[in-house]
Motif scaffolding. Structure first.
Motif, PDB file in Angstrom:
ATOM      1  N   ASP A 134       8.117  59.620  26.527  1.00  0.00           N
ATOM      2  CA  ASP A 134       8.147  59.736  24.845  1.00  0.00           C
ATOM      3  C   ASP A 134       7.900  60.914  23.914  1.00  0.00           C
ATOM      4  N   ALA A 135       6.922  61.394  24.595  1.00  0.00           N
ATOM      5  CA  ALA A 135       6.454  62.630  23.654  1.00  0.00           C
ATOM      6  C   ALA A 135       7.339  63.716  24.140  1.00  0.00           C
ATOM      7  N   ILE A 136       8.136  63.975  25.510  1.00  0.00           N
ATOM      8  CA  ILE A 136       9.340  64.507  25.347  1.00  0.00           C
ATOM      9  C   ILE A 136      10.751  65.070  24.670  1.00  0.00           C
ATOM     10  N   SER A 137      10.509  63.349  24.522  1.00  0.00           N
ATOM     11  CA  SER A 137      11.798  62.883  23.327  1.00  0.00           C
ATOM     12  C   SER A 137      11.276  63.164  22.111  1.00  0.00           C
ATOM     13  N   ALA A 138      10.445  63.368  22.277  1.00  0.00           N
ATOM     14  CA  ALA A 138       9.924  63.762  20.512  1.00  0.00           C
ATOM     15  C   ALA A 138      10.474  65.339  20.609  1.00  0.00           C
ATOM     16  N   ALA A 139      10.377  66.192  21.349  1.00  0.00           N
ATOM     17  CA  ALA A 139       9.796  67.154  20.798  1.00  0.00           C
ATOM     18  C   ALA A 139      11.533  67.524  21.231  1.00  0.00           C
ATOM     19  N   ARG A 140      12.345  66.858  22.917  1.00  0.00           N
ATOM     20  CA  ARG A 140      13.396  67.673  23.175  1.00  0.00           C
ATOM     21  C   ARG A 140      14.642  66.349  23.154  1.00  0.00           C
ATOM     22  N   PRO A 141      14.787  65.495  22.392  1.00  0.00           N
ATOM     23  CA  PRO A 141      15.714  64.043  22.223  1.00  0.00           C
ATOM     24  C   PRO A 141      17.088  64.633  23.295  1.00  0.00           C
ATOM     25  N   GLY A 142      17.117  63.668  24.568  1.00  0.00           N
ATOM     26  CA  GLY A 142      18.504  64.539  24.612  1.00  0.00           C
ATOM     27  C   GLY A 142      18.062  64.603  26.547  1.00  0.00           C
ATOM     28  N   TRP A 143      17.466  65.176  26.646  1.00  0.00           N
ATOM     29  CA  TRP A 143      16.318  66.142  27.610  1.00  0.00           C
ATOM     30  C   TRP A 143      17.164  65.405  28.570  1.00  0.00           C
ATOM     31  N   THR A 144      16.891  65.434  30.008  1.00  0.00           N
ATOM     32  CA  THR A 144      17.403  64.541  31.442  1.00  0.00           C
ATOM     33  C   THR A 144      16.289  65.691  32.443  1.00  0.00           C
ATOM     34  N   TRP A 145      16.174  65.265  33.580  1.00  0.00           N
ATOM     35  CA  TRP A 145      15.448  65.568  34.592  1.00  0.00           C
ATOM     36  C   TRP A 145      15.730  65.277  35.637  1.00  0.00           C
ATOM     37  N   ARG A 146      16.375  65.446  36.579  1.00  0.00           N
ATOM     38  CA  ARG A 146      16.834  64.573  37.895  1.00  0.00           C
ATOM     39  C   ARG A 146      17.539  63.237  37.115  1.00  0.00           C
ATOM     40  N   ASN A 147      16.104  62.004  38.064  1.00  0.00           N
ATOM     41  CA  ASN A 147      17.383  60.902  37.562  1.00  0.00           C
ATOM     42  C   ASN A 147      16.667  60.167  35.862  1.00  0.00           C
ATOM     43  N   PHE A 148      15.554  60.841  35.672  1.00  0.00           N
ATOM     44  CA  PHE A 148      14.722  60.196  34.923  1.00  0.00           C
ATOM     45  C   PHE A 148      14.604  61.400  33.867  1.00  0.00           C
ATOM     46  N   SER A 149      15.308  60.419  32.275  1.00  0.00           N
ATOM     47  CA  SER A 149      15.451  60.778  30.113  1.00  0.00           C
ATOM     48  C   SER A 149      15.113  59.898  29.700  1.00  0.00           C
TER      49      SER A 149
END
Lengths: 188, 109
Positions: free
Chosen positions: B94-109
């Motif tokens: 959630d913290a990453i989504s708030a800062a970088r919407p639409g992020w992906t890393w391997r199969n996580f997003s």
């Protein structure tokens, strides 16, 4: 039996801040589940101190307990009392998963005392030494220059540093350099 | 300087107190895995410019391993979390989504 002496054998440095070897000190590593009643009892019964909060220590005078990690305590007591204390703790922990080790001879304990004591430590370690984050009674495992060390704040002008015996001379040397007359961060 | 807060001892430790343990959440392949799976496990690593998940050890402190989520580009740290997990917890994602919407890393997003 031969008489135990510390690696620094009572060396003392008088600078703006005093650095001195405290001689042999009993130290027992106790690992286990710190929430278990037996572990708490083992540590408190031999040291006569309360269980410390995480990141703190309850070392008064020369004995007490320091919190080392979520599953490790360091019990500090007079050098001569270690064997008896380990036997007593072993009995208390008979039915509990634990590790007890006498690390007294593996370590050195050095006292740094004076008004600028926080600055002396801050020059050598990455720990935040401001009074707001490092109050009296705080325990910090960290490094000092190039070696592992730990220290706790005994009172507002005294910090006790522990390090491995093999690097005692090195730690004493860097502490002395940082504590020397003329090396104060805020000269008088 | 990279500063990570150890989730076990709550100390804000800088890089010099930590040792890096490489990419996080790598699945260990074992007997019965095919060559492609082994190649993935042994050799294939992410090398992102951006969001990354890593393992770190509080080597000069409590000695515990933990996970950290950070941005390799800006050194922004999104959070640190327990080593006893196979995927990032929700508060971190959630913290990453708030800062970088639409992020992906391997199969996580």
């Amino acid at each position: 039996m031969s008489k135990a002496i510390s690696a620094l054998n009572g060396q003392r440095f008088e600078g703006a801040v005093t650095v001195k070897d405290l001689g042999p000190r009993g130290m027992i590593t106790l690992r286990g589940d710190l929430s278990s009643a037996a572990v708490k009892k083992a540590a408190t019964s031999v040291s006569g101190a309360e269980m410390p909060q995480a990141g703190m220590c309850t070392i008064a005078k020369d004995q007490g307990i320091a919190w080392m990690s979520p599953d490790e305590l360091l019990v500090v007591l007079p050098y001569a009392d270690v064997d008896g204390a380990i036997a007593k703790m072993g009995k208390t922990l008979k039915d509990t998963h634990h590790l007890l080790a006498d690390v007294s001879d593996a370590r050195s304990i050095i006292r740094v005392q004076g008004t600028g004591v926080r600055d002396v430590i801050a020059k050598l370690s990455p720990a935040d030494m401001r009074p707001s984050s490092f109050a009296v009674g705080t325990m910090r495992r960290t490094r000092m220059a190039q070696v592992a060390a730990a220290f706790w704040m005994r009172d507002a002008r005294t910090i006790d540093v522990i390090c491995f015996r093999s690097v005692s001379e090195y730690v004493f040397g860097i502490l002395s350099a940082a504590a020397a007359e003329g090396a104060e961060v805020y000269p008088k | 300087m990279l500063i990570l807060t150890c989730p076990y001892c709550s100390v804000a430790a800088d890089e010099t107190e930590l040792s890096a343990g490489g990419e996080a959440h790598v699945k260990r392949e074992t007997v019965g895995a095919d060559d492609a799976a082994f190649e993935q496990y042994l050799f294939q690593r992410e090398n992102p410019k951006g969001i990354h998940f890593e393992r770190w050890r509080h080597a000069a402190g409590c000695g515990k391993w933990f996970h950290a989520a950070r941005c390799t580009n800006t050194l922004e740290v999104f959070g640190t979390y327990s080593a006893q997990t196979l995927e990032p917890p929700k508060n971190i994602t959630d913290a990453i989504s708030a800062a970088r919407p639409g992020w992906t890393w391997r199969n996580f997003s």
